[in-house]
Design a protein around this motif. Structure first.
Motif, mmCIF file in Angstrom:
data_model
loop_
_atom_site.group_PDB
_atom_site.id
_atom_site.type_symbol
_atom_site.label_atom_id
_atom_site.label_comp_id
_atom_site.label_asym_id
_atom_site.label_seq_id
_atom_site.Cartn_x
_atom_site.Cartn_y
_atom_site.Cartn_z
ATOM 1 N N GLU A 1 11.165 -4.377 -1.299
ATOM 2 C CA GLU A 1 10.380 -5.255 -0.938
ATOM 3 C C GLU A 1 9.539 -5.095 0.147
ATOM 4 O OE1 GLU A 1 10.347 -9.944 0.880
ATOM 5 O OE2 GLU A 1 11.922 -9.404 0.964
ATOM 6 N N ILE A 2 8.983 -5.554 -0.250
ATOM 7 C CA ILE A 2 6.683 -5.130 0.733
ATOM 8 C C ILE A 2 6.377 -6.323 0.975
ATOM 9 C CG2 ILE A 2 5.037 -4.250 1.183
ATOM 10 C CD1 ILE A 2 5.161 -1.776 -0.724
ATOM 11 N N SER A 3 6.192 -6.800 2.195
ATOM 12 C CA SER A 3 5.979 -8.482 2.801
ATOM 13 C C SER A 3 4.779 -8.146 3.017
ATOM 14 C CB SER A 3 6.623 -8.408 3.902
ATOM 15 O OG SER A 3 8.317 -8.582 3.712
ATOM 16 N N GLU A 4 3.962 -9.506 2.546
ATOM 17 C CA GLU A 4 2.338 -9.768 2.758
ATOM 18 C C GLU A 4 1.537 -8.469 2.029
ATOM 19 O OE1 GLU A 4 1.760 -11.804 6.315
ATOM 20 O OE2 GLU A 4 2.145 -10.248 6.729
ATOM 21 N N ALA A 5 2.633 -8.175 0.955
ATOM 22 C CA ALA A 5 2.009 -6.865 0.121
ATOM 23 C C ALA A 5 0.358 -6.944 -0.056
ATOM 24 C CB ALA A 5 3.060 -6.404 -1.638
ATOM 25 N N GLY A 6 0.230 -8.107 -0.697
ATOM 26 C CA GLY A 6 -1.506 -8.795 -0.471
ATOM 27 C C GLY A 6 -2.618 -9.373 0.487
ATOM 28 N N ALA B 1 -1.650 0.709 9.510
ATOM 29 C CA ALA B 1 -1.115 -0.172 8.433
ATOM 30 C C ALA B 1 0.788 0.365 8.485
ATOM 31 C CB ALA B 1 -1.681 -0.868 6.899
ATOM 32 N N TYR B 2 1.804 -0.256 9.370
ATOM 33 C CA TYR B 2 2.635 0.083 9.134
ATOM 34 C C TYR B 2 3.787 -0.715 8.356
ATOM 35 C CZ TYR B 2 7.072 1.342 11.681
ATOM 36 O OH TYR B 2 8.321 1.901 12.366
ATOM 37 N N GLN B 3 4.824 -0.331 7.707
ATOM 38 C CA GLN B 3 5.864 -1.612 7.341
ATOM 39 C C GLN B 3 7.089 -0.867 6.576
ATOM 40 O OE1 GLN B 3 6.557 -5.247 3.793
ATOM 41 N NE2 GLN B 3 4.367 -4.904 4.500
ATOM 42 N N GLU B 4 8.331 -0.870 7.450
ATOM 43 C CA GLU B 4 9.824 -0.206 7.165
ATOM 44 C C GLU B 4 10.120 -1.005 6.373
ATOM 45 O OE1 GLU B 4 13.578 1.592 9.213
ATOM 46 O OE2 GLU B 4 12.022 0.985 10.816
ATOM 47 N N ILE B 5 10.474 -0.104 5.141
ATOM 48 C CA ILE B 5 11.087 -1.562 3.842
ATOM 49 C C ILE B 5 12.536 -0.428 3.488
ATOM 50 C CG2 ILE B 5 8.938 -1.833 3.044
ATOM 51 C CD1 ILE B 5 9.079 0.760 0.878
ATOM 52 N N GLU B 6 13.223 -1.396 3.321
ATOM 53 C CA GLU B 6 14.733 -0.743 2.447
ATOM 54 C C GLU B 6 14.922 -0.361 1.512
ATOM 55 O OE1 GLU B 6 17.410 -3.929 2.699
ATOM 56 O OE2 GLU B 6 17.538 -4.224 5.320
ATOM 57 N N VAL B 7 15.436 0.856 1.425
ATOM 58 C CA VAL B 7 15.420 2.018 0.320
ATOM 59 C C VAL B 7 16.532 2.064 0.082
ATOM 60 C CG1 VAL B 7 13.069 2.040 -0.014
ATOM 61 C CG2 VAL B 7 14.970 3.723 1.124
ATOM 62 N N ALA C 1 13.440 8.569 -2.415
ATOM 63 C CA ALA C 1 14.384 7.903 -0.539
ATOM 64 C C ALA C 1 15.385 9.066 -0.398
ATOM 65 C CB ALA C 1 14.989 6.879 -1.503
ATOM 66 N N GLY C 2 16.077 10.368 -0.644
ATOM 67 C CA GLY C 2 16.733 10.969 -0.588
ATOM 68 C C GLY C 2 18.427 10.276 0.590
ATOM 69 N N THR C 3 18.968 10.426 2.037
ATOM 70 C CA THR C 3 19.531 10.353 2.381
ATOM 71 C C THR C 3 19.189 9.123 3.006
ATOM 72 O OG1 THR C 3 19.430 11.501 3.975
ATOM 73 C CG2 THR C 3 21.396 12.328 2.017
ATOM 74 N N ASN C 4 17.850 8.303 2.753
ATOM 75 C CA ASN C 4 17.236 7.489 4.380
ATOM 76 C C ASN C 4 17.604 6.286 3.513
ATOM 77 O OD1 ASN C 4 16.119 9.023 6.087
ATOM 78 N ND2 ASN C 4 14.611 9.254 3.926
ATOM 79 N N GLU C 5 18.061 5.113 4.093
ATOM 80 C CA GLU C 5 18.125 3.547 3.383
ATOM 81 C C GLU C 5 17.157 2.808 3.752
ATOM 82 O OE1 GLU C 5 21.966 2.373 5.221
ATOM 83 O OE2 GLU C 5 23.220 3.816 4.581
ATOM 84 N N SER C 6 15.753 3.061 4.707
ATOM 85 C CA SER C 6 15.163 2.989 5.318
ATOM 86 C C SER C 6 13.460 4.053 4.814
ATOM 87 C CB SER C 6 14.865 2.032 5.959
ATOM 88 O OG SER C 6 14.998 3.078 7.010
ATOM 89 N N VAL C 7 12.484 3.624 4.349
ATOM 90 C CA VAL C 7 10.898 4.475 4.949
ATOM 91 C C VAL C 7 9.769 3.713 5.152
ATOM 92 C CG1 VAL C 7 11.801 6.106 3.066
ATOM 93 C CG2 VAL C 7 10.389 3.969 2.685
ATOM 94 N N ILE C 8 9.147 4.345 6.150
ATOM 95 C CA ILE C 8 7.902 3.964 6.250
ATOM 96 C C ILE C 8 6.919 3.726 5.790
ATOM 97 C CG2 ILE C 8 6.932 3.548 8.821
ATOM 98 C CD1 ILE C 8 8.841 4.608 10.494
ATOM 99 N N ILE C 9 6.080 2.469 5.139
ATOM 100 C CA ILE C 9 5.020 2.746 4.803
ATOM 101 C C ILE C 9 3.817 2.715 5.584
ATOM 102 C CG2 ILE C 9 3.328 2.293 2.949
ATOM 103 C CD1 ILE C 9 5.519 0.648 2.497
ATOM 104 N N PHE C 10 2.979 3.998 6.244
ATOM 105 C CA PHE C 10 2.307 4.064 6.808
ATOM 106 C C PHE C 10 0.438 4.449 6.534
ATOM 107 C CE2 PHE C 10 0.385 6.392 10.913
ATOM 108 C CZ PHE C 10 0.230 5.515 11.898
#
Length: 397
Positions: free
Chosen positions: A227-232, A295-301, A369-378
Motif C-alpha cells: 500500500e502506498i498511502s496518499e498515492a495521488g 518525498a519520502y515514504q516507507e512501504i512494506e514489501v 525486494a531481496g531480503t528487505n521487509e520494507s523499502v523507502i520511496i524517495f
C-alpha cells in the motif's frame, strides 16, 4: 476453335463417366475404400486451483483443481472418451458446469457479492494489524459494510431472487463428473506427480491412447500488493478519512533528509479545479526548482518478490532540471546515505530536456525486494520545478 473446345469437353465428360464406373458399388470387389484412419487423441489442461492463507501465510484451505479438455482428429465420427489417473486415491471428479453456475450466481447477486468481498478483505487484514488506530477504523468499516450488505440483501428484486434460486437448483441437480466426460475437472487430493491418460474410441471401434505426466505444485500464498498511502496526493485520503495529501510523504527528520542541510522538506501541493487536469484527482505534489523539497515514504514489501512502481511527472521548463526517484533500503537514515550505491535498490533520473511544459508523463521502476521487509520511496529534484502524481505499485510475476 469451337470444334476443339467441344472435343475437350467430350473427353472430360467421358473421363468422369469412366471414373464413376470405377467406384460403382454394384461392381464386385470395387467401391469406397475402407476407412482405416483411427483416432488421434490429445488433451489440454489448465490449473484452476484455489487456496486461502491467513495474514501470517498459514494455509487455511487449498483445492488442487485442474480443468481437462479432450480432443481428437476425428471431426465426424462418434467418439468415446476414457480418462485414467494414476494414482487415483482421493481423486474427485467435478462437473465442468459447476464453476460456471457459481459465477452466474455471483453475477446475478453482484451487489451483495461485491460488499462481501470488501468485508472479507478487511477481516483478512484485521488480525495482523499492529496499529490500534487502523485496526479500529477497519473494524468500524466492517460494521458499516455488514449493514450495507443487509440492506442490499433485503433489496433484491423478485427477478434476482428467482434467478439465484434457478441457478442453485441447477447446481443441486448437476451430475458428478465422470471419467467418460470430454471436459471434466479433476480435484487432485494434493500436490504430487500424476499420470493422466486419455483413450479415444471411434464409432468403428478403433482407439488410441495418449498419456502425460502432470505435476501438481504445492499451494503458496500470493504476494500481497503493498500500500502506498496518499498515492495521488489528495486531501482526506488517509485510512481514517484525514490527511492533506502529503502527510504520508514526510521525512522522519528534516535536518537529516534535507538536500540543503535543513529547513522544510515536505512537498507542496498543486491544486486544480477540473478533473482530468492531473493524472489522479485534483492535486499533485509540487517540488520548487530550488531542490529543497523531497518525498519520502516507507512501504512494506515481501522478501524475494519483484515489484513495479509507476508514477507521473510534469516540468515547468523554466530552466534545465531533473528529478530522481529512488527505491532505498530501509536502513537508509539520511539524504547523504540515500546517495550511497549500497543503499539504492533501484533509481531513475529524468531530465526535462525534450519535455512539454505542464504535460504529465508516466514512468516506471522495477525493483526486487531481496531480503528487505520494507523499502523507502524517495524523490528529489534540481534546477526546475516539477510535479509528481498517481503512484501505483504491482507485483511482477
Amino acid at each position: 476453335m469451337k470444334k476443339y473446345l467441344f472435343n475437350v469437353r467430350y473427353v472430360a465428360a467421358v473421363a468422369l463417366l469412366s471414373f464413376a464406373s470405377c467406384v460403382n458399388d454394384d461392381l464386385p470387389d470395387v467401391g469406397d475404400l475402407e476407412d482405416i484412419t483411427g483416432p488421434t487423441p490429445f488433451y489440454s489442461f489448465s490449473d484452476v486451483s484455489s487456496s486461502e492463507f491467513d495474514c501470517n501465510d498459514v494455509e487455511l484451505s487449498a483445492n488442487y483443481d485442474y480443468f481437462f479438455q479432450a480432443g481428437t482428429n476425428l471431426a465426424v465420427n462418434g467418439t468415446q472418451y476414457d480418462w485414467t489417473v494414476t494414482p487415483d486415491t482421493g481423486l474427485v471428479l467435478i462437473n465442468k458446469d459447476l464453476p460456471i453456475l457459481q459465477q452466474s450466481i455471483d453475477a446475478a447477486d453482484a451487489t451483495v457479492v461485491g460488499i462481501q468481498s470488501e468485508i472479507d478483505k478487511l477481516e483478512f487484514k484485521i488480525p495482523c494489524e499492529s496499529d490500534p488506530a487502523k485496526k479500529a477504523v477497519m473494524e468500524q468499516e466492517v460494521i458499516k459494510l455488514k449493514a450495507q450488505k443487509a440492506v442490499a440483501e433485503a433489496s433484491r428484486s423478485e427477478e434476482t431472487i428467482a434467478l439465484i434460486a434457478y441457478y442453485n437448483e441447477q447446481i443441486d441437480n448437476l451430475p458428478e463428473g465422470t471419467l467418460q466426460d470430454r471436459e471434466v475437472i479433476f480435484g487432485f487430493p494434493g500436490p504430487g506427480v500424476y499420470d493422466v491418460s486419455l483413450k479415444v474410441t471411434d464409432n468403428l471401434g478403433k482407439s488410441d491412447v495418449t498419456l502425460k505426466t502432470i505435476t501438481v505444485d504445492q499451494a503458496v500464498p500470493t504476494v500481497p500488493v503493498p500500500e502506498i498511502s496518499e498515492a495521488g496526493f489528495e486531501d482526506n485520503d488517509l485510512f481514517d478519512g484525514s490527511g492533506d495529501g502529503r502527510d504520508s510523504w514526510r521525512v522522519p527528520s528534516n535536518a537529516a533528509w534535507s538536500p540543503l542541510g535543513g529547513g522544510t522538506t515536505v512537498p507542496q501541493i498543486n491544486s486544480n479545479s477540473e478533473l482530468g487536469s492531473v493524472p489522479e484527482g485534483l492535486q499533485s505534489a509540487k517540488f520548487p526548482s530550488g531542490g529543497d523539497r523531497v518525498a519520502y515514504q516507507e512501504i512494506e514489501v515481501t522478501p524475494g518478490a519483484t515489484y513495479v512502481i509507476s508514477y507521473f511527472t510534469a516540468f515547468n521548463l523554466d530552466s534545465p532540471g531533473e528529478m530522481t526517484l529512488s527505491i532505498l533500503t530501509p536502513n537508509t537514515s539520511s539524504y547523504a546515505e540515500s546517495l550511497l550505491t549500497s543503499n539504492i535498490i533501484a533509481s531513475r533520473t529524468e531530465s526535462n530536456d525534450g519535455r512539454i511544459a505542464d504535460v504529465f508523463k508516466k514512468h516506471a521502476i522495477t525493483f526486487e525486494a531481496g531480503t528487505n521487509e520494507s523499502v523507502i520511496i524517495f524523490a528529489t529534484n534540481s534546477g526546475d520545478e516539477y510535479r509528481l502524481d498517481a503512484f501505483e505499485i504491482s507485483v511482477k510475476n
